[in-house]
Design a protein around this motif. Sequence first.
Motif, mmCIF file in Angstrom:
data_model
loop_
_atom_site.group_PDB
_atom_site.id
_atom_site.type_symbol
_atom_site.label_atom_id
_atom_site.label_comp_id
_atom_site.label_asym_id
_atom_site.label_seq_id
_atom_site.Cartn_x
_atom_site.Cartn_y
_atom_site.Cartn_z
ATOM 1 N N TRP A 136 11.375 7.865 60.664
ATOM 2 C CA TRP A 136 12.048 7.225 61.791
ATOM 3 C C TRP A 136 13.555 7.195 61.572
ATOM 4 O O TRP A 136 14.028 6.856 60.493
ATOM 5 C CB TRP A 136 11.564 5.789 61.959
ATOM 6 C CG TRP A 136 10.222 5.662 62.622
ATOM 7 C CD1 TRP A 136 9.507 6.642 63.237
ATOM 8 C CD2 TRP A 136 9.450 4.454 62.711
ATOM 9 N NE1 TRP A 136 8.325 6.133 63.710
ATOM 10 C CE2 TRP A 136 8.264 4.800 63.411
ATOM 11 C CE3 TRP A 136 9.629 3.162 62.268
ATOM 12 C CZ2 TRP A 136 7.275 3.861 63.673
ATOM 13 C CZ3 TRP A 136 8.649 2.223 62.538
ATOM 14 C CH2 TRP A 136 7.485 2.572 63.240
ATOM 15 N N ARG A 137 14.302 7.533 62.618
ATOM 16 C CA ARG A 137 15.758 7.421 62.554
ATOM 17 C C ARG A 137 16.130 6.018 63.011
ATOM 18 O O ARG A 137 15.766 5.593 64.101
ATOM 19 C CB ARG A 137 16.437 8.482 63.422
ATOM 20 C CG ARG A 137 16.157 9.903 62.940
ATOM 21 C CD ARG A 137 17.155 10.890 63.520
ATOM 22 N NE ARG A 137 18.498 10.659 63.010
ATOM 23 C CZ ARG A 137 18.944 11.108 61.840
ATOM 24 N NH1 ARG A 137 18.135 11.792 61.033
ATOM 25 N NH2 ARG A 137 20.187 10.861 61.471
ATOM 26 N N LEU A 138 16.862 5.338 62.160
ATOM 27 C CA LEU A 138 17.184 3.943 62.386
ATOM 28 C C LEU A 138 18.698 3.731 62.383
ATOM 29 O O LEU A 138 19.464 4.599 61.991
ATOM 30 C CB LEU A 138 16.548 3.059 61.299
ATOM 31 C CG LEU A 138 15.039 3.189 61.118
ATOM 32 C CD1 LEU A 138 14.582 2.315 59.955
ATOM 33 C CD2 LEU A 138 14.296 2.805 62.388
ATOM 34 N N ALA A 139 19.096 2.567 62.812
ATOM 35 C CA ALA A 139 20.497 2.145 62.759
ATOM 36 C C ALA A 139 20.513 0.644 62.579
ATOM 37 O O ALA A 139 19.478 -0.027 62.712
ATOM 38 C CB ALA A 139 21.243 2.540 64.030
ATOM 39 N N LEU A 140 21.675 0.110 62.265
ATOM 40 C CA LEU A 140 21.797 -1.340 62.155
ATOM 41 C C LEU A 140 21.875 -1.967 63.538
ATOM 42 O O LEU A 140 22.430 -1.386 64.476
ATOM 43 C CB LEU A 140 23.046 -1.715 61.346
ATOM 44 C CG LEU A 140 23.094 -1.278 59.883
ATOM 45 C CD1 LEU A 140 24.351 -1.827 59.218
ATOM 46 C CD2 LEU A 140 21.858 -1.734 59.129
ATOM 47 N N ASP B 117 15.701 8.328 53.903
ATOM 48 C CA ASP B 117 16.996 8.638 53.293
ATOM 49 C C ASP B 117 17.679 7.362 52.805
ATOM 50 O O ASP B 117 18.316 7.356 51.740
ATOM 51 C CB ASP B 117 17.896 9.347 54.298
ATOM 52 C CG ASP B 117 17.383 10.740 54.653
ATOM 53 O OD1 ASP B 117 16.619 11.308 53.855
ATOM 54 O OD2 ASP B 117 17.746 11.239 55.733
ATOM 55 N N ALA B 118 17.557 6.301 53.572
ATOM 56 C CA ALA B 118 18.177 5.033 53.186
ATOM 57 C C ALA B 118 17.513 4.474 51.929
ATOM 58 O O ALA B 118 18.199 3.999 51.010
ATOM 59 C CB ALA B 118 18.068 4.027 54.327
ATOM 60 N N LEU B 119 16.201 4.546 51.869
ATOM 61 C CA LEU B 119 15.495 4.037 50.690
ATOM 62 C C LEU B 119 15.774 4.904 49.466
ATOM 63 O O LEU B 119 15.856 4.397 48.338
ATOM 64 C CB LEU B 119 13.995 3.974 50.972
ATOM 65 C CG LEU B 119 13.575 2.951 52.037
ATOM 66 C CD1 LEU B 119 12.079 3.030 52.297
ATOM 67 C CD2 LEU B 119 13.969 1.535 51.613
ATOM 68 N N ALA B 120 15.975 6.203 49.685
ATOM 69 C CA ALA B 120 16.338 7.079 48.564
ATOM 70 C C ALA B 120 17.712 6.716 48.027
ATOM 71 O O ALA B 120 17.943 6.735 46.808
ATOM 72 C CB ALA B 120 16.309 8.538 49.025
ATOM 73 N N ALA B 121 18.645 6.380 48.918
ATOM 74 C CA ALA B 121 19.978 5.956 48.477
ATOM 75 C C ALA B 121 19.900 4.654 47.704
ATOM 76 O O ALA B 121 20.609 4.460 46.705
ATOM 77 C CB ALA B 121 20.896 5.795 49.692
ATOM 78 N N ALA B 122 19.036 3.752 48.152
ATOM 79 C CA ALA B 122 18.855 2.485 47.436
ATOM 80 C C ALA B 122 18.286 2.734 46.042
ATOM 81 O O ALA B 122 18.725 2.129 45.057
ATOM 82 C CB ALA B 122 17.930 1.567 48.228
ATOM 83 N N GLN B 123 17.324 3.629 45.946
ATOM 84 C CA GLN B 123 16.722 3.934 44.644
ATOM 85 C C GLN B 123 17.745 4.564 43.705
ATOM 86 O O GLN B 123 17.794 4.231 42.511
ATOM 87 C CB GLN B 123 15.525 4.864 44.828
ATOM 88 C CG GLN B 123 14.797 5.170 43.513
ATOM 89 C CD GLN B 123 13.556 6.002 43.743
ATOM 90 O OE1 GLN B 123 13.462 6.739 44.724
ATOM 91 N NE2 GLN B 123 12.587 5.886 42.849
#
Length: 269
Positions: free
Chosen positions: A151-155, A226-232
């Motif tokens: 899913w493509r997400l945004a804030l 992608d966001a969770l990969a950056a967090a990891q």
Amino acid sequence: MTLEELARLQAAFGAQISARTPDAAALAPWLGLHARGAGALARYGQALRQHHARALELVYPVLRALGGAAWFRAMAHAYGDAHPSRSADLAHFGASLPLFLAAWRPAAAHGYFADVARLEWLLHQAHGAPDAVALTLLDVQAAKAGQVEAWRLALHPAAVLYRSPWRAAAIWLAHEDSGRHAMPPDAEGTTLALVYRSGWTARVREIDAAEAAALAVLAGGAALGDALAAAQQAHLQDQAAAPFAPAPLLLRWLADGVLIRTGEGGRAC
């Protein structure tokens, strides 16, 4: 009176009510004011500065508490002189205050004041930000296996990442909720925080580097994976950290209502 003459009158009137020593004669060509008119202009200007100070107090309560009433009033008057209101809505009046404080000499001894003000302005903006349908746990539970990460997400429009070289968020939290948050012993220290709106209330939550990395990716519009990969990746740089667990991070975002799905063209859906 032509539109051009009206514009000159408005500019002259604004300059005189903002002046510490107004000159009624400057308006005489239009209003026929005599010398006693300067007193009326001065009273008008004093009332205007009081409104400016009150408008800033509503947006910057923690800054006022830090500086004290007399300091804040003097600062508000100086700010009003340097940045006269350009809008009929005083809610926009304090937009330049963080930059003003960074250069205002009486605030030089307290470098963190400008960043506290920047945080308070973000909270003010969060209050009035547009609404959007936030992603919920039910949405995630209804999705097919493996679908959510794509899913493509945004804030959410009311959510924004905040960074500072000062303990600005901790200072703000200590003033807003002293029962749960203690005042930091030193103002120096890096802050990573999330400003967001929960219901009708704008909030601040301090976050770690892993969450900040993920939110920065999401702020640009990206897939959840992608966001969770950056967090990891950010988490792995902390050698003392426990194993990375993405589920609690996602659950917190869902509970706070800080994520929205984006459709074609980047529009919220």
